[in-house]
Design a protein around this motif. Sequence first.
Motif, mmCIF file in Angstrom:
data_model
loop_
_atom_site.group_PDB
_atom_site.id
_atom_site.type_symbol
_atom_site.label_atom_id
_atom_site.label_comp_id
_atom_site.label_asym_id
_atom_site.label_seq_id
_atom_site.Cartn_x
_atom_site.Cartn_y
_atom_site.Cartn_z
ATOM 1 N N UNK A 1 9.473 9.368 8.057
ATOM 2 C CA UNK A 1 8.255 9.188 7.248
ATOM 3 C C UNK A 1 8.322 7.846 6.514
ATOM 4 N N UNK A 2 9.486 7.547 5.927
ATOM 5 C CA UNK A 2 9.631 6.289 5.181
ATOM 6 C C UNK A 2 9.498 5.090 6.122
ATOM 7 N N UNK A 3 10.074 5.203 7.329
ATOM 8 C CA UNK A 3 9.980 4.084 8.284
ATOM 9 C C UNK A 3 8.532 3.836 8.690
ATOM 10 N N UNK A 4 7.791 4.941 8.938
ATOM 11 C CA UNK A 4 6.393 4.798 9.364
ATOM 12 C C UNK A 4 5.528 4.237 8.236
ATOM 13 N N UNK A 5 5.872 4.604 7.003
ATOM 14 C CA UNK A 5 5.115 4.048 5.867
ATOM 15 C C UNK A 5 5.328 2.536 5.772
ATOM 16 N N UNK A 6 6.550 2.096 6.023
ATOM 17 C CA UNK A 6 6.814 0.652 5.991
ATOM 18 C C UNK A 6 6.024 -0.070 7.086
ATOM 19 N N UNK A 7 5.967 0.559 8.265
ATOM 20 C CA UNK A 7 5.188 -0.052 9.351
ATOM 21 C C UNK A 7 3.714 -0.130 8.970
ATOM 22 N N UNK A 8 3.231 0.945 8.349
ATOM 23 C CA UNK A 8 1.833 0.963 7.895
ATOM 24 C C UNK A 8 1.579 -0.223 6.961
ATOM 25 N N UNK A 9 2.498 -0.423 6.023
ATOM 26 C CA UNK A 9 2.348 -1.509 5.054
ATOM 27 C C UNK A 9 2.317 -2.864 5.758
ATOM 28 N N UNK A 10 3.249 -3.036 6.711
ATOM 29 C CA UNK A 10 3.308 -4.330 7.416
ATOM 30 C C UNK A 10 2.033 -4.600 8.212
ATOM 31 N N UNK A 11 1.489 -3.529 8.768
ATOM 32 C CA UNK A 11 0.274 -3.694 9.579
ATOM 33 C C UNK A 11 -0.960 -3.906 8.715
ATOM 34 N N UNK B 1 0.827 -1.215 0.000
ATOM 35 C CA UNK B 1 0.000 0.000 0.000
ATOM 36 C C UNK B 1 0.861 1.265 0.000
ATOM 37 N N UNK B 2 2.168 1.111 -0.129
ATOM 38 C CA UNK B 2 3.016 2.309 -0.122
ATOM 39 C C UNK B 2 3.902 2.345 -1.363
ATOM 40 N N UNK B 3 4.121 3.556 -1.828
ATOM 41 C CA UNK B 3 5.047 3.742 -2.953
ATOM 42 C C UNK B 3 5.578 5.162 -2.873
ATOM 43 N N UNK B 4 6.901 5.288 -2.796
ATOM 44 C CA UNK B 4 7.513 6.618 -2.720
ATOM 45 C C UNK B 4 6.962 7.391 -1.542
ATOM 46 N N UNK B 5 6.385 8.558 -1.829
ATOM 47 C CA UNK B 5 5.807 9.392 -0.771
ATOM 48 C C UNK B 5 4.294 9.212 -0.660
ATOM 49 N N UNK B 6 3.769 8.177 -1.313
ATOM 50 C CA UNK B 6 2.305 7.985 -1.313
ATOM 51 C C UNK B 6 1.926 6.669 -0.653
ATOM 52 N N UNK B 7 0.787 6.676 -0.011
ATOM 53 C CA UNK B 7 0.195 5.422 0.447
ATOM 54 C C UNK B 7 -1.290 5.450 0.134
ATOM 55 N N UNK B 8 -1.877 4.269 0.092
ATOM 56 C CA UNK B 8 -3.269 4.166 -0.352
ATOM 57 C C UNK B 8 -4.094 3.485 0.737
ATOM 58 N N UNK B 9 -5.275 4.036 0.994
ATOM 59 C CA UNK B 9 -6.161 3.488 2.038
ATOM 60 C C UNK B 9 -7.581 3.330 1.481
ATOM 61 N N UNK B 10 -8.379 2.558 2.199
ATOM 62 C CA UNK B 10 -9.815 2.462 1.903
ATOM 63 C C UNK B 10 -10.111 1.719 0.615
#
Length: 306
Positions: A221-231, A173-182
Amino acid sequence: MLRLGCEAIGVDCEMGTLMLADGRAVRNDLVVIADGAHSRLIEDFTGYPSAVSPTGRSIYRWLVSMDDVTADPDLRAYYENQLPGFTSWRDPLNDIFWVNYTCRGGTVLNNAVVHETQAGEGEDDLWHSSVSKEQVLAMLADFHPTTKKIVNMATEDGIKVHHLFKRPPLSSFVRGRALVVGDAAHVMMPTHAAGGAIAIESAASLEVLFAGVHGKDAATVAQRMQLFDQLRVPRCNLTMLASNAGPLWLNVPGVEEEIRRFYHGPLPPAGCLPWSKEFRELLFHHDEYGAAEQALAQAQVTSHRL
Ligand SMILES: Cc1cc2nc3c(=O)[nH]c(=O)nc-3n(C[C@H](O)[C@H](O)[C@H](O)COP(=O)(O)OP(=O)(O)OC[C@H]3O[C@@H](n4cnc5c(N)ncnc54)[C@H](O)[C@@H]3O)c2cc1C
């Protein structure tokens, strides 16, 4: 700040730049793509054609007054002195699933009839086309006469139909500076009434993971995006695949294997039915605030050790 009326027509995920319909390009530290099932931005995110495909299933939806329902002695028994929750009726032979529940403080009954899309219906507006009571009653021909009174209580032009869509699961759900939800990330059939709930969980995750993070701190920001993806990838894809499988969910051949591509946590025992205790535990008792806090704490311990 919330800017309303800004239609996004594209996104450069690596740069974090949103292109708006008025010609502006807006660069951001983080872009959260959340433009729903018919997402315009998802193809810029995935980099390949990602339009939704029709499932062949559609929903009739309408509201009726609970005063009208409880004025009918036959219908009253379904709703008075009942535990809170929803009522559902099924026609398994024709694969029709009718669910209804009260809303607006118990004053209104919301009805949804999931059925095979009929020729011509819902094609003028995929979300909000009108359908006649006669057509709905024809679909519900084998339902008990008492239930059909609820169709006749709808106002003229009050029953709408829309098609249901799906899209293959995303592996990230993450790519570069973007993430996707919903729904943009995981549009799903409404079988388990979980699409909105899972999107709200993702919002909770973002709240925890990005609290106090400065946008210019690109590493964090990049670390938190990776955590978001893992979760979120395991849980959202589990919910989407289970919902798209229909009421028999894990009992449908191949569904568990598909889920296991993304999710490795516990699943209810084989044969477990939707809305049973084990089912509710998995889909509806999840604490994303707790999960995100735990993942964040774990990541901080790991980074201190390095
Ligand atoms: C019949 C039905 C019943 C459902 N029942 C339930 C239920 O009981 N429980 C549950 O949890 N879920 C339910 N859902 C699912 C739930 O409605 C969705 O999962 C949820 O609304 C998804 O939220 P979202 O924010 O991702 O997308 P949306 O709610 O679709 O929001 C997307 C937003 O993006 C905006 N937008 C779109 N394109 C652009 C653009 N280019 N630029 C700028 N803005 C844009 C839209 O205007 C909209 O405001 C149901 C869905 C259906 C179809």
